[in-house]
Design a protein around this motif. Structure first.
Motif, mmCIF file in Angstrom:
data_model
loop_
_atom_site.group_PDB
_atom_site.id
_atom_site.type_symbol
_atom_site.label_atom_id
_atom_site.label_comp_id
_atom_site.label_asym_id
_atom_site.label_seq_id
_atom_site.Cartn_x
_atom_site.Cartn_y
_atom_site.Cartn_z
ATOM 1 N N THR A 88 0.784 -1.227 0.003
ATOM 2 C CA THR A 88 0.000 0.058 -0.104
ATOM 3 C C THR A 88 0.630 1.394 0.080
ATOM 4 O O THR A 88 2.310 1.250 0.159
ATOM 5 C CB THR A 88 -1.042 0.102 1.171
ATOM 6 N N ASP A 89 0.076 2.300 -0.268
ATOM 7 C CA ASP A 89 0.689 3.678 -0.225
ATOM 8 C C ASP A 89 0.896 4.139 1.132
ATOM 9 O O ASP A 89 1.105 3.190 2.058
ATOM 10 C CB ASP A 89 0.105 4.725 -1.048
ATOM 11 N N GLU A 90 1.172 5.384 1.461
ATOM 12 C CA GLU A 90 1.042 5.960 2.894
ATOM 13 C C GLU A 90 -0.171 5.667 3.813
ATOM 14 O O GLU A 90 -0.015 6.160 5.049
ATOM 15 C CB GLU A 90 1.581 7.448 3.023
ATOM 16 N N HIS A 91 -1.143 5.211 3.033
ATOM 17 C CA HIS A 91 -2.264 5.071 3.858
ATOM 18 C C HIS A 91 -2.636 3.744 4.242
ATOM 19 O O HIS A 91 -2.341 2.865 3.567
ATOM 20 C CB HIS A 91 -3.774 5.614 2.901
ATOM 21 N N PRO A 92 -3.116 3.390 5.443
ATOM 22 C CA PRO A 92 -3.078 1.971 5.872
ATOM 23 C C PRO A 92 -4.481 1.539 5.133
ATOM 24 O O PRO A 92 -5.210 2.329 4.949
ATOM 25 C CB PRO A 92 -3.504 2.180 7.411
ATOM 26 N N ARG A 93 -4.682 0.226 4.802
ATOM 27 C CA ARG A 93 -5.746 -0.233 4.424
ATOM 28 C C ARG A 93 -6.180 -1.991 4.643
ATOM 29 O O ARG A 93 -4.937 -2.447 5.186
ATOM 30 C CB ARG A 93 -5.929 0.125 2.882
ATOM 31 N N VAL A 94 -7.092 -2.550 4.488
ATOM 32 C CA VAL A 94 -7.250 -3.869 4.644
ATOM 33 C C VAL A 94 -7.911 -4.265 3.524
ATOM 34 O O VAL A 94 -8.980 -3.770 2.681
ATOM 35 C CB VAL A 94 -8.459 -4.070 5.955
ATOM 36 N N LEU A 95 -7.274 -5.492 2.650
ATOM 37 C CA LEU A 95 -7.746 -5.870 1.505
ATOM 38 C C LEU A 95 -8.026 -7.295 1.899
ATOM 39 O O LEU A 95 -7.656 -8.051 2.758
ATOM 40 C CB LEU A 95 -6.377 -6.045 0.763
ATOM 41 N N THR A 96 -8.893 -7.850 0.833
ATOM 42 C CA THR A 96 -9.319 -9.294 1.125
ATOM 43 C C THR A 96 -8.772 -9.759 -0.011
ATOM 44 O O THR A 96 -8.671 -9.569 -1.235
ATOM 45 C CB THR A 96 -10.908 -9.303 1.107
ATOM 46 N N ALA A 97 -8.080 -11.391 0.219
ATOM 47 C CA ALA A 97 -7.390 -11.837 -0.968
ATOM 48 C C ALA A 97 -8.161 -13.358 -0.904
ATOM 49 O O ALA A 97 -7.531 -14.382 -0.308
ATOM 50 C CB ALA A 97 -5.974 -12.244 -0.633
ATOM 51 N N PRO A 98 -9.177 -13.668 -1.745
ATOM 52 C CA PRO A 98 -9.560 -15.041 -2.053
ATOM 53 C C PRO A 98 -8.356 -15.850 -2.330
ATOM 54 O O PRO A 98 -7.562 -15.423 -3.358
ATOM 55 C CB PRO A 98 -10.827 -14.795 -2.985
ATOM 56 N N LEU A 99 -8.254 -17.204 -1.922
ATOM 57 C CA LEU A 99 -7.205 -17.986 -2.318
ATOM 58 C C LEU A 99 -7.696 -19.189 -3.491
ATOM 59 O O LEU A 99 -7.094 -20.054 -3.623
ATOM 60 C CB LEU A 99 -6.765 -18.595 -0.983
ATOM 61 N N ASP A 100 -8.723 -18.497 -4.375
ATOM 62 C CA ASP A 100 -9.133 -19.482 -5.256
ATOM 63 C C ASP A 100 -8.035 -19.935 -6.338
ATOM 64 O O ASP A 100 -8.380 -20.775 -7.291
ATOM 65 C CB ASP A 100 -10.367 -19.064 -5.887
ATOM 66 N N PHE A 101 -6.905 -19.006 -6.328
ATOM 67 C CA PHE A 101 -5.608 -19.277 -7.308
ATOM 68 C C PHE A 101 -5.147 -20.573 -7.190
ATOM 69 O O PHE A 101 -4.377 -21.443 -7.808
ATOM 70 C CB PHE A 101 -4.826 -18.140 -7.272
ATOM 71 N N LEU A 102 -5.100 -21.124 -5.811
ATOM 72 C CA LEU A 102 -4.612 -22.447 -5.242
ATOM 73 C C LEU A 102 -5.583 -23.730 -5.660
ATOM 74 O O LEU A 102 -6.578 -23.480 -6.020
ATOM 75 C CB LEU A 102 -4.655 -22.489 -3.648
ATOM 76 N N ASP A 103 -4.826 -24.695 -6.032
ATOM 77 C CA ASP A 103 -5.342 -25.844 -6.283
ATOM 78 C C ASP A 103 -6.134 -26.513 -5.532
ATOM 79 O O ASP A 103 -6.266 -26.539 -4.317
ATOM 80 C CB ASP A 103 -4.248 -27.024 -6.458
ATOM 81 N N PRO A 104 -7.484 -26.518 -6.236
ATOM 82 C CA PRO A 104 -8.683 -27.048 -5.389
ATOM 83 C C PRO A 104 -8.412 -28.603 -4.612
ATOM 84 O O PRO A 104 -7.660 -29.317 -5.246
ATOM 85 C CB PRO A 104 -9.907 -27.305 -6.099
ATOM 86 N N GLY A 105 -8.742 -28.805 -3.514
ATOM 87 C CA GLY A 105 -8.374 -30.123 -2.884
ATOM 88 C C GLY A 105 -7.388 -30.283 -2.075
ATOM 89 O O GLY A 105 -6.858 -31.259 -1.535
ATOM 90 N N ARG A 106 -6.236 -29.140 -2.141
ATOM 91 C CA ARG A 106 -4.961 -29.249 -1.645
ATOM 92 C C ARG A 106 -4.858 -28.475 -0.337
ATOM 93 O O ARG A 106 -5.555 -27.293 -0.436
ATOM 94 C CB ARG A 106 -3.846 -28.967 -2.715
ATOM 95 N N ARG A 107 -4.033 -28.704 0.679
ATOM 96 C CA ARG A 107 -3.737 -28.143 1.879
ATOM 97 C C ARG A 107 -2.428 -27.421 1.691
ATOM 98 O O ARG A 107 -1.562 -28.202 1.161
ATOM 99 C CB ARG A 107 -3.947 -28.692 2.898
#
Length: 163
Positions: A88-107
């Motif tokens: 981020t820039d000079e401002h604090p922020r909260v982002l959400t990151a869905p992990l759907d890029f990971l292989d389904p069914g794997r831990r």
């Protein structure tokens, strides 16, 4: 990602953001530019630099606003390891990151390097929390970024070595 307020000397980011830049900025040749004594005194954050891949097979932009913030996930070209960098820039922020890029069914073991509760590019750049947790492609992470901060995460499939 410019900063409006500059602190005297040093980089204008938190340590977590410095680690996240290894993922955000594509460069197949990486370097750790600091005094050796600083790495020896801080082996925790340095571990991410040693582990993070340098060449990628796939890239996903998870969130972005030009000049304000970006979150990018990249898959290692030589393994099933993924990495995520959020800054981020000079401002604090909260982002959400869905992990759907990971292989389904794997831990995966998420190796997280995030801004600590007092992190701030203006004075507490070194406030970093390093933790691990188990995740899957069904999870969504909440990324709390300090002013001038970031988060770096390495996702290693269970049943694999450190690579």
């Amino acid at each position: 990602f410019g900063m409006e307020t500059r602190s005297p000397g040093g980089v204008q980011t938190t340590w977590a953001k410095q680690l996240a830049l290894y993922v955000v900025i594509y460069s197949p040749i990486q370097m750790a530019a600091d005094l050796l004594v600083n790495y020896e005194a801080n082996p925790g954050p340095f571990q991410f630099i040693k582990d993070v891949p340098v060449d990628w097979a796939e890239t996903r932009v998870l969130a972005a606003e030009m000049g304000d913030y970006v979150a990018i996930a990249r898959k290692d070209r030589a393994s099933d390891v993924w990495a995520l960098g959020a800054i981020t820039d000079e401002h604090p922020r909260v982002l959400t990151a869905p992990l759907d890029f990971l292989d389904p069914g794997r831990r995966y073991r998420a190796e997280i390097y995030r801004d600590g509760p007092d992190a701030d590019y203006r004075g507490k750049r070194e406030d970093i929390v390093i933790e691990q947790r188990e995740v899957t492609s069904a999870d969504t992470l909440t990324l709390a970024l300090a002013p001038g901060g970031g988060q770096a995460i390495r996702f290693v499939p269970f049943g694999r070595g450190r690579r």
